[in-house]
Write a protein that holds these residues in place. Structure first.
Motif, PDB file in Angstrom:
ATOM      1  N   ALA A   1      38.066  52.378  43.120  1.00  0.00           N
ATOM      2  CA  ALA A   1      37.239  51.240  42.574  1.00  0.00           C
ATOM      3  C   ALA A   1      38.388  50.085  42.351  1.00  0.00           C
ATOM      4  O   ALA A   1      37.980  48.913  42.387  1.00  0.00           O
ATOM      5  CB  ALA A   1      36.727  51.387  41.039  1.00  0.00           C
ATOM      6  N   GLY A   2      39.658  50.436  42.422  1.00  0.00           N
ATOM      7  CA  GLY A   2      40.484  49.398  42.232  1.00  0.00           C
ATOM      8  C   GLY A   2      40.494  48.669  41.024  1.00  0.00           C
ATOM      9  O   GLY A   2      40.215  49.421  39.942  1.00  0.00           O
ATOM     10  N   ASP A   3      40.679  47.196  40.973  1.00  0.00           N
ATOM     11  CA  ASP A   3      40.384  46.630  39.978  1.00  0.00           C
ATOM     12  C   ASP A   3      39.213  45.964  39.591  1.00  0.00           C
ATOM     13  O   ASP A   3      38.832  45.059  38.637  1.00  0.00           O
ATOM     14  CB  ASP A   3      41.539  45.315  39.828  1.00  0.00           C
ATOM     15  CG  ASP A   3      42.806  45.578  40.080  1.00  0.00           C
ATOM     16  OD1 ASP A   3      43.238  46.572  39.329  1.00  0.00           O
ATOM     17  OD2 ASP A   3      43.628  44.899  40.655  1.00  0.00           O
ATOM     18  N   ALA A   4      37.972  46.494  40.511  1.00  0.00           N
ATOM     19  CA  ALA A   4      36.666  46.171  40.289  1.00  0.00           C
ATOM     20  C   ALA A   4      35.803  47.146  39.590  1.00  0.00           C
ATOM     21  O   ALA A   4      34.536  47.113  39.824  1.00  0.00           O
ATOM     22  CB  ALA A   4      36.277  46.014  41.748  1.00  0.00           C
ATOM     23  N   ALA A   5      36.060  47.639  38.468  1.00  0.00           N
ATOM     24  CA  ALA A   5      35.418  48.712  37.568  1.00  0.00           C
ATOM     25  C   ALA A   5      35.664  48.727  36.163  1.00  0.00           C
ATOM     26  O   ALA A   5      36.995  48.260  35.880  1.00  0.00           O
ATOM     27  CB  ALA A   5      35.240  49.994  38.298  1.00  0.00           C
ATOM     28  N   VAL A   6      34.949  49.034  35.461  1.00  0.00           N
ATOM     29  CA  VAL A   6      35.152  49.262  34.136  1.00  0.00           C
ATOM     30  C   VAL A   6      35.423  51.052  33.894  1.00  0.00           C
ATOM     31  O   VAL A   6      34.511  51.647  34.443  1.00  0.00           O
ATOM     32  CB  VAL A   6      33.976  48.880  33.087  1.00  0.00           C
ATOM     33  CG1 VAL A   6      34.107  49.614  31.701  1.00  0.00           C
ATOM     34  CG2 VAL A   6      34.121  47.661  33.153  1.00  0.00           C
ATOM     35  N   PHE A   7      36.558  51.119  33.365  1.00  0.00           N
ATOM     36  CA  PHE A   7      36.793  52.665  33.398  1.00  0.00           C
ATOM     37  C   PHE A   7      36.923  53.267  32.047  1.00  0.00           C
ATOM     38  O   PHE A   7      37.330  52.700  31.021  1.00  0.00           O
ATOM     39  CB  PHE A   7      38.376  52.918  33.982  1.00  0.00           C
ATOM     40  CG  PHE A   7      38.662  52.590  35.361  1.00  0.00           C
ATOM     41  CD1 PHE A   7      38.069  53.083  36.422  1.00  0.00           C
ATOM     42  CD2 PHE A   7      39.252  51.267  35.440  1.00  0.00           C
ATOM     43  CE1 PHE A   7      38.242  52.676  37.548  1.00  0.00           C
ATOM     44  CE2 PHE A   7      39.355  50.876  37.077  1.00  0.00           C
ATOM     45  CZ  PHE A   7      38.949  51.652  37.834  1.00  0.00           C
TER      46      PHE A   7
END
Length: 168
Positions: free
Chosen positions: A114-120
């Motif tokens: 996901a890289g920096d493109a998700a909410v974890f």
């Protein structure tokens, strides 16, 4: 909201339902439904849905083909993917390719894919995960744009070149 996965323990489908229960209880999320794509529900999932009054809000979608899956991703407000483990985590990229914001587990490989493109999220904290999902949906445009940017790391020519380099 969409979830894609089978009944293997690591897919955490019961966790998906727990998170959605908290999410659905928030007044601002009264109109959201959860579509669970993949294998037919295990008995414990069906029982959870009934016992928690979610029968009108959670949809079992087995036997979905690629074009239907694409439509679901394209029309979903978010992908909820709180897996405990994954080999790769294809649903994360599939969702991003369709402009669907991603909420997933904050551990590898989901963090790497996901890289920096998700909410974890922490899949063991369903109430906090539901709060994060609610905020993520409200911030959907930012996540959509970040998801499209993340996909650039997985372009076919680049991946093929990296495989060749690895083998050499």
């Amino acid at each position: 909201v969409i979830h894609v996965g089978g009944n293997s323990w690591y897919k955490n489908r019961l966790g998906v339902l727990r998170i959605f229960t908290y999410f659905a209880a928030m007044p601002e999320n009264a109109n959201y439904k959860l579509v669970m794509v993949g294998h037919r529900w295990a008995p414990e999932l069906a029982s959870f849905v009934r016992e928690n009054g979610l029968s009108e809000r959670v949809i079992e979608a087995s036997g979905i083909g690629p074009s239907e899956l694409r439509e679901l991703y394209c029309n979903a407000s978010a992908l909820l993917f709180p897996s405990f483990e994954e080999g790769f985590g294809w649903p994360v990229l599939e969702a991003q390719a369709c402009g669907c914001p991603v909420i997933t587990t904050g551990r590898p490989p989901m963090t790497e894919v996901a890289g920096d493109a998700a909410v974890f999220i922490d899949p063991h904290e369903p109430e906090r995960a539901a709060q994060a999902m609610s905020a993520a949906i409200r911030n959907g445009e930012v996540l959509r744009a970040a998801g499209f940017k993340n996909l650039e790391r997985f372009n076919e020519a680049k991946v093929a070149a990296e495989y060749v380099e690895f083998y050499e």
